[in-house]
Design a protein around this motif. Structure first.
Motif, PDB file in Angstrom:
ATOM      1  N   LYS A   1       0.815  -1.223   0.000  1.00 60.71           N
ATOM      2  CA  LYS A   1       0.000   0.000   0.000  1.00 60.71           C
ATOM      3  C   LYS A   1       0.843   1.265   0.000  1.00 60.71           C
ATOM      4  O   LYS A   1       0.603   2.176  -0.761  1.00 60.71           O
ATOM      5  CB  LYS A   1      -0.872   0.109   1.269  1.00 60.71           C
ATOM      6  CG  LYS A   1      -1.867  -0.938   1.497  1.00 60.71           C
ATOM      7  CD  LYS A   1      -2.703  -0.613   2.742  1.00 60.71           C
ATOM      8  CE  LYS A   1      -1.935  -0.352   4.013  1.00 60.71           C
ATOM      9  NZ  LYS A   1      -1.348  -1.497   4.691  1.00 60.71           N
TER      10      LYS A   1
ATOM     11  N   MET B   1      -9.457   3.980   5.627  1.00 63.47           N
ATOM     12  CA  MET B   1      -9.434   5.325   5.052  1.00 63.47           C
ATOM     13  C   MET B   1     -10.639   5.570   4.153  1.00 63.47           C
ATOM     14  O   MET B   1     -11.191   6.666   4.124  1.00 63.47           O
ATOM     15  CB  MET B   1      -8.118   5.562   4.285  1.00 63.47           C
ATOM     16  CG  MET B   1      -6.874   5.348   5.132  1.00 63.47           C
ATOM     17  SD  MET B   1      -6.996   6.135   6.759  1.00 63.47           S
ATOM     18  CE  MET B   1      -6.685   7.827   6.340  1.00 63.47           C
TER      19      MET B   1
ATOM     20  N   TYR C   1      -0.720   5.684  13.784  1.00 68.37           N
ATOM     21  CA  TYR C   1      -0.923   4.648  14.818  1.00 68.37           C
ATOM     22  C   TYR C   1       0.427   4.151  15.339  1.00 68.37           C
ATOM     23  O   TYR C   1       0.582   3.856  16.520  1.00 68.37           O
ATOM     24  CB  TYR C   1      -1.756   3.485  14.253  1.00 68.37           C
ATOM     25  CG  TYR C   1      -3.209   3.850  14.089  1.00 68.37           C
ATOM     26  CD1 TYR C   1      -4.122   3.620  15.108  1.00 68.37           C
ATOM     27  CD2 TYR C   1      -3.672   4.478  12.935  1.00 68.37           C
ATOM     28  CE1 TYR C   1      -5.460   3.984  14.978  1.00 68.37           C
ATOM     29  CE2 TYR C   1      -5.005   4.849  12.782  1.00 68.37           C
ATOM     30  CZ  TYR C   1      -5.892   4.598  13.811  1.00 68.37           C
ATOM     31  OH  TYR C   1      -7.208   4.971  13.690  1.00 68.37           O
TER      32      TYR C   1
ATOM     33  N   GLN D   1      -6.479  13.047  10.819  1.00 68.22           N
ATOM     34  CA  GLN D   1      -6.336  12.402   9.509  1.00 68.22           C
ATOM     35  C   GLN D   1      -7.096  13.189   8.439  1.00 68.22           C
ATOM     36  O   GLN D   1      -6.596  13.411   7.334  1.00 68.22           O
ATOM     37  CB  GLN D   1      -6.849  10.969   9.566  1.00 68.22           C
ATOM     38  CG  GLN D   1      -6.015  10.084  10.495  1.00 68.22           C
ATOM     39  CD  GLN D   1      -6.613   8.689  10.624  1.00 68.22           C
ATOM     40  OE1 GLN D   1      -6.372   7.816   9.807  1.00 68.22           O
ATOM     41  NE2 GLN D   1      -7.422   8.489  11.657  1.00 68.22           N
TER      42      GLN D   1
ATOM     43  N   GLY E   1      -1.089   4.592   8.789  1.00 64.50           N
ATOM     44  CA  GLY E   1      -0.490   3.617   9.709  1.00 64.50           C
ATOM     45  C   GLY E   1       0.612   4.243  10.540  1.00 64.50           C
ATOM     46  O   GLY E   1       0.826   3.879  11.706  1.00 64.50           O
TER      47      GLY E   1
ATOM     48  N   ARG F   1      -9.416   5.694  18.105  1.00 62.39           N
ATOM     49  CA  ARG F   1      -9.678   5.927  16.674  1.00 62.39           C
ATOM     50  C   ARG F   1     -10.389   7.268  16.491  1.00 62.39           C
ATOM     51  O   ARG F   1     -10.067   8.051  15.600  1.00 62.39           O
ATOM     52  CB  ARG F   1     -10.522   4.798  16.064  1.00 62.39           C
ATOM     53  CG  ARG F   1      -9.913   3.423  16.182  1.00 62.39           C
ATOM     54  CD  ARG F   1     -10.541   2.438  15.208  1.00 62.39           C
ATOM     55  NE  ARG F   1     -10.116   2.700  13.852  1.00 62.39           N
ATOM     56  CZ  ARG F   1      -8.964   2.280  13.326  1.00 62.39           C
ATOM     57  NH1 ARG F   1      -8.144   1.532  14.033  1.00 62.39           N
ATOM     58  NH2 ARG F   1      -8.633   2.589  12.082  1.00 62.39           N
TER      59      ARG F   1
ATOM     60  N   GLY G   1      -5.247   0.341  17.827  1.00 57.65           N
ATOM     61  CA  GLY G   1      -6.267   0.621  16.811  1.00 57.65           C
ATOM     62  C   GLY G   1      -7.589  -0.089  17.058  1.00 57.65           C
ATOM     63  O   GLY G   1      -8.581   0.198  16.394  1.00 57.65           O
TER      64      GLY G   1
ATOM     65  N   GLY H   1       4.358  -2.247  15.025  1.00 63.96           N
ATOM     66  CA  GLY H   1       3.195  -2.525  14.177  1.00 63.96           C
ATOM     67  C   GLY H   1       2.112  -3.258  14.960  1.00 63.96           C
ATOM     68  O   GLY H   1       0.926  -2.938  14.861  1.00 63.96           O
TER      69      GLY H   1
ATOM     70  N   ARG I   1      -1.500 -10.229  12.609  1.00 62.02           N
ATOM     71  CA  ARG I   1      -1.937  -8.828  12.487  1.00 62.02           C
ATOM     72  C   ARG I   1      -3.184  -8.733  11.608  1.00 62.02           C
ATOM     73  O   ARG I   1      -4.113  -7.979  11.906  1.00 62.02           O
ATOM     74  CB  ARG I   1      -0.806  -7.949  11.970  1.00 62.02           C
ATOM     75  CG  ARG I   1      -1.078  -6.486  12.167  1.00 62.02           C
ATOM     76  CD  ARG I   1       0.061  -5.788  12.841  1.00 62.02           C
ATOM     77  NE  ARG I   1       1.248  -5.737  12.006  1.00 62.02           N
ATOM     78  CZ  ARG I   1       1.470  -4.789  11.091  1.00 62.02           C
ATOM     79  NH1 ARG I   1       0.593  -3.835  10.897  1.00 62.02           N
ATOM     80  NH2 ARG I   1       2.592  -4.791  10.398  1.00 62.02           N
TER      81      ARG I   1
HETATM   82  O1   DC Z   1      -0.278   0.148   7.731  1.00 60.26           O
HETATM   83  P1   DC Z   1       0.596  -0.208   8.929  1.00 60.26           P
HETATM   84  O2   DC Z   1       1.033  -1.637   8.907  1.00 60.26           O
HETATM   85  O3   DC Z   1       1.742   0.743   9.082  1.00 60.26           O
HETATM   86  O4   DC Z   1      -0.348  -0.008  10.214  1.00 60.26           O
HETATM   87  C1   DC Z   1       0.052  -0.422  11.497  1.00 60.26           C
HETATM   88  C2   DC Z   1      -1.180  -0.773  12.319  1.00 60.26           C
HETATM   89  O5   DC Z   1      -1.909   0.420  12.619  1.00 60.26           O
HETATM   90  C3   DC Z   1      -2.187  -1.696  11.647  1.00 60.26           C
HETATM   91  O6   DC Z   1      -1.887  -3.069  11.847  1.00 60.26           O
HETATM   92  C4   DC Z   1      -3.486  -1.310  12.303  1.00 60.26           C
HETATM   93  C5   DC Z   1      -3.306   0.159  12.632  1.00 60.26           C
HETATM   94  N1   DC Z   1      -3.979   1.013  11.642  1.00 60.26           N
HETATM   95  C6   DC Z   1      -5.326   1.198  11.787  1.00 60.26           C
HETATM   96  O7   DC Z   1      -5.928   0.628  12.695  1.00 60.26           O
HETATM   97  N2   DC Z   1      -5.991   2.022  10.925  1.00 60.26           N
HETATM   98  C7   DC Z   1      -5.349   2.642   9.934  1.00 60.26           C
HETATM   99  N3   DC Z   1      -6.020   3.463   9.118  1.00 60.26           N
HETATM  100  C8   DC Z   1      -3.969   2.438   9.750  1.00 60.26           C
HETATM  101  C9   DC Z   1      -3.308   1.596  10.626  1.00 60.26           C
END
Ligand code: DC
Length: 217
Positions: free
Chosen positions: A17, A128, A39, A112, A36, A105, A99, A92, A176
């Motif tokens: 992504k 998103m 977070y 955001q 991400g 959130r 999250g 992560g 994850r």
């Molecule tokens: O995209 P990433 O792997 O860097 O994101 C890390 C963590 O953050 C992902 O496992 C869940 C959380 N996250 C989220 O809950 N909502 C988002 N829009 C982006 C990330």
């Protein structure tokens, strides 16, 4: 509703992504937001301040004082560049854990959205297109098999550490995915407002072209 255009790219970890969203943003001259990393920055702060993940009140206070910025491709808290710390899988997983919480959130929502107040935006994450920008002009759900994603991550990590093994990487990816898609609030997933793009057998360039063509249609 912002008058600026938004392209939302959601999907599981290591689906490419970030790389793809950034290239789409460059080609269209849009701004880019890696949600991400917000977070992840919070997870890093929670660890640094030794706040328990159950202590939501203190985590909300951390968010209100977070002073997070993105400069020259780096993630900064105050004036500290934390980019190199937040890519670890430990962060992560912690980001994914945080999250799950609705209040957390909620507190990150307006920050955001502010990235589309003054600019067209390409952004990637988990929600998103579903929650943060439900009116996005284009929503992509980008995915690949867990095995393929683990293989890509393995190849990246092997450049840094020859002793790395693929099995734990695959395990982390599956764990994850499970945590992100089974949570009650804003779970990882897609509906009919999204275009599904499975890039298991596609190159980065093919994905970028596909997304740009869809957007320009
Ligand atoms: O995209 P990433 O792997 O860097 O994101 C890390 C963590 O953050 C992902 O496992 C869940 C959380 N996250 C989220 O809950 N909502 C988002 N829009 C982006 C990330």
């Amino acid at each position: 509703m912002s008058k600026f255009k938004v392209i939302a790219i959601d999907g599981p970890s290591s689906s490419g992504k970030g790389t793809i969203a950034k290239l789409v943003a460059q080609k269209l001259k849009f701004n880019y937001l890696d949600s991400g990393s917000i977070y992840r920055a919070l997870a890093w702060l929670v660890i640094r301040h030794k706040v328990a993940t159950t202590d939501i009140e203190n985590i909300l206070t951390l968010i209100s004082q977070m002073n997070l910025s993105f400069r020259n491709d780096g993630v900064f808290i105050n004036d500290e560049n934390i980019s190199m710390y937040i890519r670890e899988e430990k962060i992560g997983m912690m980001a994914s854990l945080l999250g799950k919480n609705e209040k957390i959130r909620q507190h990150l929502l307006e920050f955001q959205r502010s990235f589309a107040y003054h600019n067209n935006l390409v952004t990637d994450g988990r929600d998103m297109g579903s929650i943060v920008f439900p009116q996005a002009n284009l929503k992509i759900f980008l995915t690949a098999t867990a095995a393929k994603r683990a293989e890509r991550r393995f190849q990246q990590l092997q450049l840094l550490d020859k002793s790395v093994k693929i099995e734990p990487i695959l395990r982390d990816i599956i764990a994850r995915d499970k945590q992100d898609s089974e949570r009650k609030i804003a779970p990882l997933g897609y509906d009919k407002t999204y275009k599904l793009l499975d890039n298991t057998n596609l190159s980065i360039e093919q994905c970028v072209d596909y997304i740009i063509n869809l957007y320009l249609l």
